[in-house]
Write a protein that holds these residues in place. Sequence first.
Motif, mmCIF file in Angstrom:
data_model
loop_
_atom_site.group_PDB
_atom_site.id
_atom_site.type_symbol
_atom_site.label_atom_id
_atom_site.label_comp_id
_atom_site.label_asym_id
_atom_site.label_seq_id
_atom_site.Cartn_x
_atom_site.Cartn_y
_atom_site.Cartn_z
ATOM 1 N N MET A 19 1.231 4.304 -1.520
ATOM 2 C CA MET A 19 0.610 2.993 -1.665
ATOM 3 C C MET A 19 0.322 2.378 -0.292
ATOM 4 O O MET A 19 -0.762 1.833 -0.059
ATOM 5 C CB MET A 19 1.530 2.072 -2.465
ATOM 6 C CG MET A 19 1.014 0.658 -2.622
ATOM 7 S SD MET A 19 2.253 -0.475 -3.272
ATOM 8 C CE MET A 19 3.479 -0.454 -1.976
ATOM 9 N N LEU A 20 1.276 2.465 0.625
ATOM 10 C CA LEU A 20 1.094 1.895 1.956
ATOM 11 C C LEU A 20 -0.001 2.605 2.741
ATOM 12 O O LEU A 20 -0.784 1.971 3.458
ATOM 13 C CB LEU A 20 2.409 1.938 2.730
ATOM 14 C CG LEU A 20 3.485 0.978 2.229
ATOM 15 C CD1 LEU A 20 4.832 1.336 2.835
ATOM 16 C CD2 LEU A 20 3.102 -0.454 2.539
ATOM 17 N N VAL A 21 -0.079 3.929 2.604
ATOM 18 C CA VAL A 21 -1.132 4.683 3.291
ATOM 19 C C VAL A 21 -2.502 4.276 2.770
ATOM 20 O O VAL A 21 -3.435 4.051 3.554
ATOM 21 C CB VAL A 21 -0.912 6.203 3.135
ATOM 22 C CG1 VAL A 21 -2.122 6.994 3.593
ATOM 23 C CG2 VAL A 21 0.324 6.645 3.918
ATOM 24 N N ARG A 22 -2.625 4.149 1.466
ATOM 25 C CA ARG A 22 -3.914 3.721 0.894
ATOM 26 C C ARG A 22 -4.312 2.344 1.407
ATOM 27 O O ARG A 22 -5.463 2.121 1.774
ATOM 28 C CB ARG A 22 -3.832 3.712 -0.629
ATOM 29 C CG ARG A 22 -3.917 5.082 -1.230
ATOM 30 C CD ARG A 22 -4.034 5.022 -2.736
ATOM 31 N NE ARG A 22 -4.162 6.375 -3.251
ATOM 32 C CZ ARG A 22 -3.573 6.819 -4.335
ATOM 33 N NH1 ARG A 22 -2.818 6.006 -5.054
ATOM 34 N NH2 ARG A 22 -3.739 8.056 -4.736
ATOM 35 N N ALA A 23 -3.347 1.417 1.433
ATOM 36 C CA ALA A 23 -3.644 0.060 1.914
ATOM 37 C C ALA A 23 -4.053 0.082 3.385
ATOM 38 O O ALA A 23 -5.000 -0.594 3.782
ATOM 39 C CB ALA A 23 -2.435 -0.843 1.712
ATOM 40 N N ALA A 24 -3.362 0.885 4.187
ATOM 41 C CA ALA A 24 -3.688 0.961 5.614
ATOM 42 C C ALA A 24 -5.067 1.566 5.825
ATOM 43 O O ALA A 24 -5.839 1.090 6.672
ATOM 44 C CB ALA A 24 -2.631 1.779 6.348
ATOM 45 N N LEU A 25 -5.399 2.590 5.066
ATOM 46 C CA LEU A 25 -6.707 3.240 5.217
ATOM 47 C C LEU A 25 -7.855 2.318 4.783
ATOM 48 O O LEU A 25 -8.958 2.410 5.331
ATOM 49 C CB LEU A 25 -6.761 4.535 4.416
ATOM 50 C CG LEU A 25 -5.938 5.691 4.973
ATOM 51 C CD1 LEU A 25 -5.935 6.862 3.997
ATOM 52 C CD2 LEU A 25 -6.470 6.131 6.330
#
Length: 54
Positions: A19-25
């Motif tokens: 979830m955090l990777v998606r938000a950062a991307l």
Amino acid sequence: MSDNQQAPDPEKALVDIQMLVRAALQSADPYVMGRDLEMILTITEEALQPQGPE
């Protein structure tokens, strides 16, 4: 980690990281990207800490 905290569930940790990777991307804000990377680092450090006797 204090004595009363348990290590995070590895599957939950991976879901949180995903979830955090998606938000950062998806973010163009360097602050959001940095915050998410710090949170990912914290999650992985907690998940990889050696387990003590239960």
